[in-house]
Design a protein around this motif. Structure first.
Motif, PDB file in Angstrom:
ATOM      1  N   ASP A  52       0.836  -1.193   0.000  1.00  0.00           N
ATOM      2  CA  ASP A  52       0.000   0.000   0.000  1.00  0.00           C
ATOM      3  C   ASP A  52       0.872   1.245   0.000  1.00  0.00           C
ATOM      4  O   ASP A  52       1.977   1.238   0.540  1.00  0.00           O
ATOM      5  CB  ASP A  52      -0.914   0.007   1.225  1.00  0.00           C
ATOM      6  N   PRO A  53       0.354   2.333  -0.587  1.00  0.00           N
ATOM      7  CA  PRO A  53       1.112   3.588  -0.585  1.00  0.00           C
ATOM      8  C   PRO A  53       1.351   4.094   0.841  1.00  0.00           C
ATOM      9  O   PRO A  53       0.617   3.744   1.774  1.00  0.00           O
ATOM     10  CB  PRO A  53       0.190   4.557  -1.347  1.00  0.00           C
ATOM     11  N   ALA A  54       2.351   4.944   1.001  1.00  0.00           N
ATOM     12  CA  ALA A  54       2.712   5.471   2.318  1.00  0.00           C
ATOM     13  C   ALA A  54       1.570   6.272   2.943  1.00  0.00           C
ATOM     14  O   ALA A  54       1.434   6.313   4.162  1.00  0.00           O
ATOM     15  CB  ALA A  54       3.965   6.337   2.213  1.00  0.00           C
ATOM     16  N   ASN A  55       0.731   6.887   2.120  1.00  0.00           N
ATOM     17  CA  ASN A  55      -0.372   7.712   2.640  1.00  0.00           C
ATOM     18  C   ASN A  55      -1.669   6.921   2.798  1.00  0.00           C
ATOM     19  O   ASN A  55      -2.747   7.499   2.900  1.00  0.00           O
ATOM     20  CB  ASN A  55      -0.602   8.919   1.727  1.00  0.00           C
ATOM     21  N   PHE A  56      -1.586   5.593   2.856  1.00  0.00           N
ATOM     22  CA  PHE A  56      -2.747   4.712   2.954  1.00  0.00           C
ATOM     23  C   PHE A  56      -3.671   5.115   4.110  1.00  0.00           C
ATOM     24  O   PHE A  56      -3.223   5.330   5.232  1.00  0.00           O
ATOM     25  CB  PHE A  56      -2.269   3.274   3.177  1.00  0.00           C
ATOM     26  N   GLU A  57      -4.962   5.214   3.801  1.00  0.00           N
ATOM     27  CA  GLU A  57      -5.995   5.409   4.815  1.00  0.00           C
ATOM     28  C   GLU A  57      -7.092   4.406   4.522  1.00  0.00           C
ATOM     29  O   GLU A  57      -7.587   4.329   3.390  1.00  0.00           O
ATOM     30  CB  GLU A  57      -6.569   6.825   4.763  1.00  0.00           C
ATOM     31  N   ASP A  60     -10.341   5.576   2.672  1.00  0.00           N
ATOM     32  CA  ASP A  60     -10.169   6.461   1.518  1.00  0.00           C
ATOM     33  C   ASP A  60      -9.533   5.695   0.360  1.00  0.00           C
ATOM     34  O   ASP A  60      -8.319   5.487   0.328  1.00  0.00           O
ATOM     35  CB  ASP A  60      -9.298   7.649   1.926  1.00  0.00           C
ATOM     36  N   SER A  62      -8.871   6.607  -2.545  1.00  0.00           N
ATOM     37  CA  SER A  62      -7.907   7.375  -3.346  1.00  0.00           C
ATOM     38  C   SER A  62      -6.479   7.214  -2.813  1.00  0.00           C
ATOM     39  O   SER A  62      -5.525   7.573  -3.502  1.00  0.00           O
ATOM     40  CB  SER A  62      -8.294   8.853  -3.395  1.00  0.00           C
ATOM     41  N   THR A  63      -6.324   6.663  -1.607  1.00  0.00           N
ATOM     42  CA  THR A  63      -4.996   6.449  -1.025  1.00  0.00           C
ATOM     43  C   THR A  63      -4.550   4.993  -1.125  1.00  0.00           C
ATOM     44  O   THR A  63      -3.533   4.631  -0.545  1.00  0.00           O
ATOM     45  CB  THR A  63      -4.977   6.866   0.459  1.00  0.00           C
ATOM     46  N   GLN A  64      -5.313   4.164  -1.829  1.00  0.00           N
ATOM     47  CA  GLN A  64      -5.043   2.729  -1.874  1.00  0.00           C
ATOM     48  C   GLN A  64      -4.868   2.242  -3.304  1.00  0.00           C
ATOM     49  O   GLN A  64      -5.323   2.888  -4.245  1.00  0.00           O
ATOM     50  CB  GLN A  64      -6.210   1.958  -1.246  1.00  0.00           C
ATOM     51  N   GLU A 123       1.952  -5.101   5.803  1.00  0.00           N
ATOM     52  CA  GLU A 123       2.826  -4.054   6.342  1.00  0.00           C
ATOM     53  C   GLU A 123       3.130  -4.261   7.825  1.00  0.00           C
ATOM     54  O   GLU A 123       4.054  -3.660   8.354  1.00  0.00           O
ATOM     55  CB  GLU A 123       2.191  -2.677   6.143  1.00  0.00           C
TER      56      GLU A 123
END
Length: 193
Positions: A52-57, A60, A62-64, A123
């Motif tokens: 997953d991207p570092a800004n994963f929420e 949301d 859009s962060t995945q 992670e």
């Protein structure tokens, strides 16, 4: 020299992973799935990338990583294959990750509900045993006449079954009262090219 050492370590680790169950697109896996007490557990459909991207929420998308067009079509095809084989699904439980929820909904098989124990621990491996035990408990307590589909991630499936599934691969399992998991077969309906 470091690159060669790193490559050798990677290749050693890759070959040490459990081998995937041979995909069965015909009778074996589908026949097993029609039996009482069997469950389908699948890896989410094609969602390019890893982790997953570092800004994963969690809430949301859009962060995945999410399904691409091929992954969405793959999900629909898997759902249609269940219908074509006469598999009536009672419940679909899913990881809360968007790529899993998208897969679960696009299958179009039954009502979809979140089951947090199916969430990825890629992670943070510290929750692996606790989550796997919760899935085993769910499966051991499920009525034999209820047909479940679980949509989750590679790490979760591997922890439960020792199978390293491809994106969209469905593993057919049977769970004993003591939580022991027996892999009965698998099938993979590939994403369209």
């Amino acid at each position: 020299m470091f690159r060669l050492t790193a490559l050798a370590a990677f290749l050693t680790a890759a070959f040490a992973l459990p081998a995937p169950v041979q995909a069965q697109s015909g009778g074996g896996a589908w026949a097993a799935l029609k039996q009482p007490g069997t469950v389908a557990i699948m890896r989410h459909a094609l969602a390019p990338g890893t982790g997953d991207p570092a800004n994963f929420e969690l809430g949301d998308c859009s962060t995945q990583r999410t399904l691409n067009g091929a992954g969405r079509e793959q999900s629909r095809r898997i759902g249609q294959a269940f219908r074509d084989h006469g598999i009536q699904v009672d419940r679909v439980l899913t990881s809360q990750w968007c790529r899993c929820r998208q897969t679960a909904e696009l299958l179009g098989l039954a009502p979809v509900a979140d089951f947090p124990a199916l969430n990825s621990f890629f992670e943070d491996r510290s929750t692996r045993d606790q989550q796997t035990a919760a899935v085993r408990d769910l499966l051991a307590d499920a009525p034999a006449d209820e047909k479940l589909v679980l949509v989750t991630h590679q790490v979760n499936i591997t922890a439960l079954t020792d199978v390293f599934p491809s994106s969209g691969e469905v593993i057919v399992i049977e769970v004993a009262d003591d939580g022991t998991v027996d892999v009965r077969g698998s099938f993979l309906i590939r994403a369209p090219r």
